[in-house]
Design a protein around this motif. Structure first.
Motif, PDB file in Angstrom:
ATOM      1  N   PRO A  36     -13.846   4.231  -9.646  1.00  3.23           N
ATOM      2  CA  PRO A  36     -15.020   5.022  -9.265  1.00  3.23           C
ATOM      3  C   PRO A  36     -14.770   5.829  -8.002  1.00  3.23           C
ATOM      4  N   SER A  37     -15.310   7.040  -7.974  1.00  3.29           N
ATOM      5  CA  SER A  37     -14.999   7.976  -6.884  1.00  3.29           C
ATOM      6  C   SER A  37     -15.505   7.501  -5.540  1.00  3.29           C
ATOM      7  N   GLU A  38     -16.530   6.626  -5.516  1.00  3.27           N
ATOM      8  CA  GLU A  38     -17.062   6.197  -4.222  1.00  3.27           C
ATOM      9  C   GLU A  38     -16.256   5.065  -3.583  1.00  3.27           C
ATOM     10  N   ILE A  39     -15.272   4.516  -4.308  1.00  4.09           N
ATOM     11  CA  ILE A  39     -14.484   3.402  -3.784  1.00  4.09           C
ATOM     12  C   ILE A  39     -13.342   3.931  -2.914  1.00  4.09           C
ATOM     13  N   VAL A  40     -13.240   3.383  -1.710  1.00  5.63           N
ATOM     14  CA  VAL A  40     -12.151   3.711  -0.806  1.00  5.63           C
ATOM     15  C   VAL A  40     -11.126   2.582  -0.869  1.00  5.63           C
ATOM     16  N   PHE A  41      -9.865   2.913  -1.078  1.00  4.57           N
ATOM     17  CA  PHE A  41      -8.841   1.879  -1.236  1.00  4.57           C
ATOM     18  C   PHE A  41      -7.704   2.083  -0.251  1.00  4.57           C
ATOM     19  N   ASP A  42      -6.855   1.051  -0.141  1.00  3.31           N
ATOM     20  CA  ASP A  42      -5.660   1.098   0.684  1.00  3.31           C
ATOM     21  C   ASP A  42      -4.468   1.349  -0.231  1.00  3.31           C
ATOM     22  N   ALA A  43      -3.833   2.499  -0.097  1.00  2.00           N
ATOM     23  CA  ALA A  43      -2.731   2.860  -0.997  1.00  2.00           C
ATOM     24  C   ALA A  43      -1.559   1.891  -0.867  1.00  2.00           C
ATOM     25  N   ALA A  44      -1.340   1.349   0.337  1.00  2.00           N
ATOM     26  CA  ALA A  44      -0.230   0.412   0.516  1.00  2.00           C
ATOM     27  C   ALA A  44      -0.457  -0.862  -0.299  1.00  2.00           C
ATOM     28  N   GLU A  45      -1.713  -1.342  -0.344  1.00  2.00           N
ATOM     29  CA  GLU A  45      -2.013  -2.519  -1.157  1.00  2.00           C
ATOM     30  C   GLU A  45      -1.835  -2.221  -2.639  1.00  2.00           C
ATOM     31  N   VAL A  46      -2.227  -1.029  -3.060  1.00  2.00           N
ATOM     32  CA  VAL A  46      -2.064  -0.658  -4.462  1.00  2.00           C
ATOM     33  C   VAL A  46      -0.578  -0.629  -4.825  1.00  2.00           C
ATOM     34  N   LEU A  47       0.257  -0.092  -3.941  1.00  2.00           N
ATOM     35  CA  LEU A  47       1.702  -0.041  -4.194  1.00  2.00           C
ATOM     36  C   LEU A  47       2.291  -1.445  -4.281  1.00  2.00           C
ATOM     37  N   ARG A  83     -10.343  10.323  -0.104  1.00  2.00           N
ATOM     38  CA  ARG A  83     -11.538   9.486  -0.247  1.00  2.00           C
ATOM     39  C   ARG A  83     -12.054   9.027   1.118  1.00  2.00           C
ATOM     40  N   ARG A  84     -11.153   8.731   2.025  1.00  2.00           N
ATOM     41  CA  ARG A  84     -11.594   8.333   3.359  1.00  2.00           C
ATOM     42  C   ARG A  84     -12.260   9.504   4.090  1.00  2.00           C
ATOM     43  N   GLN A  85     -11.729  10.691   3.887  1.00  2.00           N
ATOM     44  CA  GLN A  85     -12.374  11.865   4.478  1.00  2.00           C
ATOM     45  C   GLN A  85     -13.763  12.081   3.895  1.00  2.00           C
ATOM     46  N   GLN A  86     -13.893  11.946   2.581  1.00  2.00           N
ATOM     47  CA  GLN A  86     -15.188  12.110   1.940  1.00  2.00           C
ATOM     48  C   GLN A  86     -16.188  11.087   2.440  1.00  2.00           C
ATOM     49  N   ALA A  87     -15.686   9.902   2.834  1.00  2.00           N
ATOM     50  CA  ALA A  87     -16.568   8.855   3.358  1.00  2.00           C
ATOM     51  C   ALA A  87     -16.937   9.095   4.813  1.00  2.00           C
ATOM     52  N   GLY A  88     -16.401  10.168   5.405  1.00  2.00           N
ATOM     53  CA  GLY A  88     -16.774  10.526   6.761  1.00  2.00           C
ATOM     54  C   GLY A  88     -15.847  10.028   7.840  1.00  2.00           C
ATOM     55  N   ASP A 141     -12.680   9.972  10.416  1.00  2.00           N
ATOM     56  CA  ASP A 141     -11.831  10.909  11.147  1.00  2.00           C
ATOM     57  C   ASP A 141     -10.422  10.307  11.176  1.00  2.00           C
ATOM     58  N   ILE A 142      -9.475  10.901  10.480  1.00  2.00           N
ATOM     59  CA  ILE A 142      -8.166  10.304  10.255  1.00  2.00           C
ATOM     60  C   ILE A 142      -7.113  10.969  11.130  1.00  2.00           C
ATOM     61  N   ASP A 143      -6.309  10.171  11.801  1.00  2.00           N
ATOM     62  CA  ASP A 143      -5.163  10.670  12.549  1.00  2.00           C
ATOM     63  C   ASP A 143      -4.065  11.029  11.547  1.00  2.00           C
ATOM     64  N   GLN A 144      -3.796  12.322  11.400  1.00  2.00           N
ATOM     65  CA  GLN A 144      -2.883  12.777  10.355  1.00  2.00           C
ATOM     66  C   GLN A 144      -1.477  12.205  10.533  1.00  2.00           C
ATOM     67  N   GLU A 145      -0.952  12.260  11.755  1.00  2.00           N
ATOM     68  CA  GLU A 145       0.415  11.789  11.973  1.00  2.00           C
ATOM     69  C   GLU A 145       0.529  10.281  11.760  1.00  2.00           C
ATOM     70  N   ALA A 146      -0.464   9.528  12.207  1.00  2.00           N
ATOM     71  CA  ALA A 146      -0.441   8.078  12.002  1.00  2.00           C
ATOM     72  C   ALA A 146      -0.517   7.743  10.509  1.00  2.00           C
ATOM     73  N   PHE A 147      -1.299   8.514   9.772  1.00  2.00           N
ATOM     74  CA  PHE A 147      -1.405   8.267   8.337  1.00  2.00           C
ATOM     75  C   PHE A 147      -0.067   8.549   7.646  1.00  2.00           C
ATOM     76  N   LEU A 148       0.572   9.671   8.013  1.00  2.00           N
ATOM     77  CA  LEU A 148       1.863  10.011   7.412  1.00  2.00           C
ATOM     78  C   LEU A 148       2.920   8.942   7.705  1.00  2.00           C
ATOM     79  N   ALA A 149       2.838   8.337   8.901  1.00  2.00           N
ATOM     80  CA  ALA A 149       3.828   7.321   9.274  1.00  2.00           C
ATOM     81  C   ALA A 149       3.718   6.068   8.408  1.00  2.00           C
ATOM     82  N   ARG A 150       2.566   5.839   7.812  1.00  2.00           N
ATOM     83  CA  ARG A 150       2.388   4.667   6.946  1.00  2.00           C
ATOM     84  C   ARG A 150       3.134   4.800   5.632  1.00  2.00           C
TER      85      ARG A 150
END
Length: 734
Positions: free
Chosen positions: A28-39, A62-67, A69-78
């Protein structure tokens, strides 16, 4: 909000999926997940950087849609395995958010088909199309199946914003704006007025001006409107007698519309014959604000039609070219030059640097000569009108008139034509009747027909500038003089004064800039700085001009106040404080200076952390004008509050200032702002009463001016300025 980051049950119910797309489709589109856990649960999704990037980007989105504010570089490092694909996806996401039109410019929208229904609109037939839109004739089911025009466009934000801000009889106003009827597209409904445009006139116009006499523009419009189902089109309209008159009348009406749009901060950027509708009553209407630019920050160029674009915008390699009103002036003039001579002023499509790959260079950028009408057409138009249109398509923006000045001058040509029209009819009478009429008219008739001399033009302009409501007449006379004697800096300086009196800051600045470059008088630098302060608040440029006047020895009250205000805005607080003190010494009772000085004193108190002097607040309360204005009273309240330091007297006075400010329209946000900084005010029960008195937003009442005008209406000031220009010109010619 549902989350899947640590929900093992939710993960387990997806274990049977075989592909990443299947997994995402079932989530469902409203669910926010952790991609690392999915992997970790689905190792097969990590087989390639592209798959990891797709999954990680889905989490990011999805996290952006939920409002969040994401640190782009920190996200890429994950997700180091995602590499460059993930970075590109996030960068594209940022670009689309910054400019939604960019996405639709590179994708092919799903345009609705004829016969389909969009909301309450049933599409009857398609009547137009462009790069970013489709236009349909439709029936509005909510209005008894009334015929309307429905425009479906990808440039939803730009055009909707432009149309929503403009209310002018010569600009097409929307009946409604809809953003939720079609995915990714905006729908704009407009009145149905037929499909006749100036392009129809252009295609039907006579090949040469010698054939204009028998050509009736209304016949072309009536033929087109008849095919659209409009009966008796144009029959009762008072059309101008000749083709040239009709063209100029149409140009004047559109110039007024464009001037209005510019005054609202909107540039059209795509004026051309097909974007000018002609109604059954003969009036033109400007269409298609798809490419419009707003004057917010630095408006930039988004596109246009090459044949009508000015040289500063035609080079399509520079999308960041700033837009000015001169671009619309050029395009409007190019349109009407084509209507007059049968072709645009410059052959852009066949210019030496133009090529098949969509790249165009303007001939004026390649050394081509300035445009001039042919000698026969120039004679038929008359020198002043020909000069005006030729100036509108000049290479340099500063050489072109402003849209408001163009509108005024075209209206002047129309007025003179109407006045002359009865005399043309007199020519059809008998010789005896003409002789009698001439004898009765006498010298008055001869005086009207005789061209004014250079000296007479200047004197009439000079007298008009000095009269209370004469600025429009002054501009007319001085413009006519400058058309034949552009070297007259005294006439240009007077026209600048008339523009300042009229509130046309841009035109005034244009003239003042040219005159000051030739005659750097301190009074001219002062006027230039004042125009820049008022025109889009260009305080940095204004400070330069005002400082030149100050350094040259000018010490007028308006200069001291305005320069100090610019220094205040630019952060030179101590310099501003010193200059405001000089201004107070010159006139202790000037309300504008008192208000500006109090605001600066409060700002210095905040920055330098000292207790403000309540004397500045008491000066506001004792001034007859400031004591009944909301903004000065609010400033006084801030000073008393900051100086209170727990003292009840200053606190009481601050609350009284706020009460009086509330009576003059104090907004709730301003009240709450002062309350946040001074809890002692909020603790007082009177503050709650103030909350009931304030409004959601400030009332639309005259605001306290921070800029003082120079004495531009005083005859002595005007005479001294003219004398100075003429004396300076005399010295320069020796």
């Amino acid at each position: 909000m549902k989350a899947l980051r640590s929900d093992s049950e939710s993960l387990s119910q997806h274990r049977t999926v075989e592909s990443l797309s299947e997994f995402l489709a079932g989530l469902p589109s409203e669910i926010v997940f952790d991609a690392a856990e999915v992997l970790a649960e689905y190792p097969q999704f990590g087989q390639s950087p592209e798959m990891v990037a797709e999954l990680a980007y889905e989490e990011f989105w999805r996290r952006q849609q939920a409002g969040e504010d994401i640190d782009q570089e920190a996200f890429l490092a994950r997700f180091p395995a995602a590499g460059e694909p993930l970075r590109r996806a996030i960068e594209v996401d940022a670009l689309i958010k910054e400019d939604p039109d960019l996405f639709f410019a590179i994708t092919k929208p799903a345009w609705p088909s004829v016969g389909s229904r969009i909301g309450e609109f049933v599409l009857e037939r398609q009547i137009g199309s462009g790069s970013f839109s489709r236009v349909y004739l439709a029936h509005d089911q909510a209005l008894g199946c009334r015929r309307v025009v429905v425009k479906v466009t990808t440039h939803s934000v730009r055009e909707s914003e432009a149309l929503g801000r403009l209310r002018h009889p010569r600009i097409m106003s929307p009946l409604g704006l809809y953003h939720d009827l079609l995915p990714g597209l905006a729908v704009i409904s407009m009145p149905w007025s037929g499909t006749a445009t100036l392009l129809d006139v252009l295609q039907a116009r006579p090949a040469s001006s010698a054939e204009w006499k028998g050509f009736r523009l209304e016949n072309v419009i009536a033929t087109r409107l008849a095919t659209d189902g409009f009966a008796d089109s144009g029959g009762s309209v008072d059309w101008p007698e000749g083709y040239c008159e009709a063209v100029i009348q149409t140009a004047a009406q559109l110039a007024d519309a464009i001037a209005y749009a510019h005054e609202q901060g909107i540039y059209h950027c795509d004026i051309k014959p097909s974007n000018i509708l002609i109604g059954a009553d003969g009036s033109p209407t400007l269409l298609d604000f798809n490419l419009s630019a707003a004057v917010v920050g630095n408006a930039s160029f988004a596109g246009g039609t090459p044949a009508y674009l000015p040289p500063e915008l035609l080079d399509r390699r520079d999308r960041e070219t700033p837009v000015t009103g001169g671009a619309d002036v050029y395009s409007l003039a190019a349109t009407f030059i084509e209507l007059l001579q049968g072709r645009p002023p410059f052959d852009v499509l066949n210019a030496p640097s133009s090529s098949d790959n969509g790249s165009f260079r303007h001939p004026l950028n390649q050394g081509a000569a300035a445009f001039q009408f042919s000698a026969p057409l120039r004679k038929q138009l008359g020198r002043p009108l020909a000069n005006l249109l030729e100036t509108c398509v000049a290479a340099e923006v500063r050489q072109r008139p402003t849209s408001r000045r163009l509108a005024n001058e075209l209206q002047g040509f129309i007025a003179r034509t109407v006045q002359l029209r009865p005399r043309r009819r007199v020519a059809q009478r008998t010789v005896l009747a003409i002789m009698v009429t001439a004898l009765l008219a006498g010298a008055a008739s001869w005086g009207y027909r005789q061209e004014l001399s250079e000296a007479e033009r200047f004197q009439r302009g000079r007298e008009a500038v000095m009269s209370p409501e004469g600025h429009a007449g002054a501009i007319k006379h001085l413009t006519a003089l400058l058309a034949t004697h552009p070297e007259r800096s005294d006439a240009r300086g007077l026209r600048a004064l008339a523009s300042l009196q009229q509130g046309d800051w841009q035109s005034a600045y244009s003239d003042l800039r040219d005159v000051t470059a030739e005659h750097p008088l301190p009074e001219l630098h002062n006027l230039t700085g004042y125009a820049l302060c008022r025109w889009r608040r260009q305080y940095e440029m204004a400070e330069i001009e005002l400082r030149k006047a100050h350094n040259a020895g000018l010490k007028s009250l308006d200069l001291l106040n305005n320069l100090a205000f610019c220094w205040d805005r630019l952060g030179a607080l101590e310099d501003a404080r010193r200059l405001f003190e000089e201004a107070r010494a010159l006139d202790p009772n000037c309300g504008t200076v008192i208000y500006n000085q109090a605001r600066l004193h409060l700002r210095l108190a905040f920055v330098q952390r000292f207790k403000p002097d309540v004397r500045f607040a008491r000066d506001i309360l004792s001034h007859p004008e400031l004591s009944v204005r909301s903004e000065p009273l609010l400033t006084a309240a801030w000073i008393f509050s900051e100086a209170a330091n727990g003292g009840s007297d200053s606190c009481d006075t601050a609350l009284e200032c706020l009460r009086r400010s509330a009576l003059q329209g104090l907004s709730k946000s301003n009240l709450e702002a002062i309350g946040r900084d001074y809890p002692s005010l909020v603790a007082d029960k009177r503050f709650e009463q103030l909350r009931k008195m304030t409004l959601p937003k400030a009332l639309d009442r005259p605001q306290q001016e921070a800029i003082l005008p120079p004495p531009i209406d005083q005859p002595a000031f005007i005479e001294n300025l003219v004398d100075g220009l003429q004396a300076n010109a005399t010295v320069a010619t020796r």
